[in-house]
Design a protein around this motif. Structure first.
Motif, PDB file in Angstrom:
ATOM      1  N   THR A 257       0.834  -1.203   0.000  1.00 37.80           N
ATOM      2  CA  THR A 257       0.000   0.000   0.000  1.00 37.80           C
ATOM      3  C   THR A 257       0.863   1.245   0.000  1.00 37.80           C
ATOM      4  N   LYS A 258       0.322   2.310  -0.546  1.00 34.44           N
ATOM      5  CA  LYS A 258       1.049   3.575  -0.611  1.00 34.44           C
ATOM      6  C   LYS A 258       1.240   4.128   0.799  1.00 34.44           C
ATOM      7  N   GLU A 259       2.434   4.681   1.052  1.00 32.74           N
ATOM      8  CA  GLU A 259       2.729   5.183   2.382  1.00 32.74           C
ATOM      9  C   GLU A 259       1.876   6.391   2.732  1.00 32.74           C
ATOM     10  N   ALA A 260       1.649   6.548   4.025  1.00 35.62           N
ATOM     11  CA  ALA A 260       0.833   7.663   4.509  1.00 35.62           C
ATOM     12  C   ALA A 260       1.468   9.001   4.169  1.00 35.62           C
TER      13      ALA A 260
ATOM     14  N   TYR B  51      18.769  15.784   8.303  1.00 32.79           N
ATOM     15  CA  TYR B  51      19.275  15.069   7.121  1.00 32.79           C
ATOM     16  C   TYR B  51      20.783  15.239   6.915  1.00 32.79           C
ATOM     17  N   PRO B  52      21.348  16.449   7.028  1.00 32.49           N
ATOM     18  CA  PRO B  52      22.785  16.559   6.762  1.00 32.49           C
ATOM     19  C   PRO B  52      23.649  15.777   7.748  1.00 32.49           C
ATOM     20  N   GLN B  53      23.134  15.529   8.963  1.00 33.49           N
ATOM     21  CA  GLN B  53      23.937  14.873   9.984  1.00 33.49           C
ATOM     22  C   GLN B  53      23.699  13.362  10.081  1.00 33.49           C
ATOM     23  N   MET B  54      22.593  12.871   9.560  1.00 35.88           N
ATOM     24  CA  MET B  54      22.230  11.468   9.750  1.00 35.88           C
ATOM     25  C   MET B  54      22.205  10.692   8.439  1.00 35.88           C
ATOM     26  N   GLY B  55      22.479   9.400   8.551  1.00 31.39           N
ATOM     27  CA  GLY B  55      22.279   8.512   7.424  1.00 31.39           C
ATOM     28  C   GLY B  55      20.832   8.060   7.373  1.00 31.39           C
ATOM     29  N   MET B  56      20.498   7.282   6.347  1.00 28.27           N
ATOM     30  CA  MET B  56      19.119   6.854   6.151  1.00 28.27           C
ATOM     31  C   MET B  56      18.597   6.007   7.310  1.00 28.27           C
ATOM     32  N   LYS B  57      19.444   5.142   7.855  1.00 27.28           N
ATOM     33  CA  LYS B  57      18.995   4.244   8.917  1.00 27.28           C
ATOM     34  C   LYS B  57      18.571   5.035  10.154  1.00 27.28           C
ATOM     35  N   LYS B  58      19.362   6.038  10.550  1.00 29.97           N
ATOM     36  CA  LYS B  58      19.034   6.849  11.725  1.00 29.97           C
ATOM     37  C   LYS B  58      17.820   7.734  11.460  1.00 29.97           C
ATOM     38  N   LEU B  59      17.724   8.245  10.231  1.00 30.07           N
ATOM     39  CA  LEU B  59      16.551   9.056   9.892  1.00 30.07           C
ATOM     40  C   LEU B  59      15.279   8.220   9.981  1.00 30.07           C
ATOM     41  N   GLN B  60      15.343   7.015   9.448  1.00 35.20           N
ATOM     42  CA  GLN B  60      14.183   6.126   9.479  1.00 35.20           C
ATOM     43  C   GLN B  60      13.757   5.843  10.916  1.00 35.20           C
TER      44      GLN B  60
ATOM     45  N   SER C  17       6.567   9.626  14.575  1.00 35.49           N
ATOM     46  CA  SER C  17       5.223   9.492  14.021  1.00 35.49           C
ATOM     47  C   SER C  17       4.636   8.091  14.111  1.00 35.49           C
ATOM     48  N   GLY C  18       5.490   7.102  14.432  1.00 31.49           N
ATOM     49  CA  GLY C  18       5.005   5.733  14.456  1.00 31.49           C
ATOM     50  C   GLY C  18       4.939   5.093  13.088  1.00 31.49           C
ATOM     51  N   ILE C  19       5.434   5.777  12.059  1.00 37.77           N
ATOM     52  CA  ILE C  19       5.417   5.265  10.680  1.00 37.77           C
ATOM     53  C   ILE C  19       6.842   4.917  10.268  1.00 37.77           C
ATOM     54  N   LYS C  20       7.054   3.695   9.774  1.00 39.13           N
ATOM     55  CA  LYS C  20       8.364   3.293   9.289  1.00 39.13           C
ATOM     56  C   LYS C  20       8.469   3.639   7.809  1.00 39.13           C
ATOM     57  N   ARG C  21       9.087   4.762   7.521  1.00 39.77           N
ATOM     58  CA  ARG C  21       9.266   5.206   6.130  1.00 39.77           C
ATOM     59  C   ARG C  21      10.374   4.399   5.453  1.00 39.77           C
ATOM     60  N   SER C  22      10.176   4.067   4.199  1.00 39.75           N
ATOM     61  CA  SER C  22      11.211   3.367   3.448  1.00 39.75           C
ATOM     62  C   SER C  22      12.345   4.335   3.118  1.00 39.75           C
TER      63      SER C  22
END
Length: 252
Positions: A58-61, A75-84, A91-96
């Motif tokens: 399903t499409k993400e919220a 964003y400038p300080q974190m990688g994708m894993k930490k941002l996720q 928010s309780g949402i696991k963004r890809s």
């Protein structure tokens, strides 16, 4: 009344179990399913079965204002894993990863400038090639040095998305924090040019496009004697749109 036309595909319960256990909507998983099923069914039919089994992605919220602000702040300080992980806590949402990458693009937080420093180029500039990445990361984390990501989809195994630093950001950092600079190690001529002339230190040079092979001119900082391999404007737009289309299809 004519006889009912027999079904072309009749998957077994074992085959449905393979789809149920492996499907997540990604190309990687679909490829795995195709191998396990020995390519017995076309890809569209595998997706159709996944939908009938309630597995279709399903499409993400929608992104909230708080999530967008979190991306802007970190964003400038974190990688994708930490941002996720941070967005999940917020928010309780696991963004890809792809969704996060697309959001940074839409928020204009990635650099599309080829006249900037890469992380390796910055190390060459300050330490004659010594790869003191941890020092650069400390400057970024402290908010002293402005940085952006280029916005590619390179995997972590390939070094991840590239950092880019505009010459004026480097100049502002040097002026604000001269105590961080070891003048014995800097690349002296580019260093003096950067401090003395700011953005005027950009030079027009000939580049070769790695995609079409055509030569083109553009301004670069301290280009050196080797012909830089940089996308021409036409190919750069094509490559950028390709990344965008791949990411959009993955999210949708």
């Amino acid at each position: 009344m004519g006889a009912t036309k027999p079904k072309k595909y009749n998957p077994t319960q074992k085959e449905l179990a393979i789809i149920r256990d492996n499907y997540d909507g990604s190309t990687v998983k679909i490829n795995k399913i195709m191998r396990l099923l020995e390519k017995k069914y076309p890809r569209w039919y595998v997706r159709k079965l996944a939908g009938e089994l309630g597995l279709a992605r399903t499409k993400e919220a929608r992104w909230s204002a708080a999530e967008e602000q979190y991306i802007i702040d970190h964003y400038p300080q974190m990688g994708m894993k930490k941002l996720q992980a941070g967005i999940l806590r917020l928010s309780g949402i696991k963004r890809s990863y792809t969704a996060i990458w697309l959001k940074t693009r839409r928020l204009d937080m990635i650099s599309n400038e080829d006249d900037s420093f890469t992380l390796r180029g910055l190390c060459n500039f300050f330490w004659s090639g010594q790869e003191n990445h941890s020092i650069v990361y400390r400057w970024i984390d402290a908010g002293w040095l402005k940085a952006k990501r280029r916005g590619t989809l390179r995997k972590k195994s390939n070094g991840g998305d590239q950092w880019y630093f505009a010459p004026e950001w480097i100049r502002n950092f040097i002026i604000a924090h001269p105590e961080e600079i070891d003048l014995r190690l800097v690349d002296r001529i580019p260093f003096i040019k950067l401090l003395a002339s700011g953005s005027a230190c950009m030079e027009l040079c000939v580049c070769k496009c790695p995609r079409c092979g055509q030569e083109h001119e553009m301004k670069l900082f301290n280009p050196g004697i080797v012909t830089p391999r940089i996308y021409c404007p036409t190919c750069k737009e094509t490559v950028s749109n390709t990344y965008y289309d791949i990411a959009e299809s993955a999210v949708g």
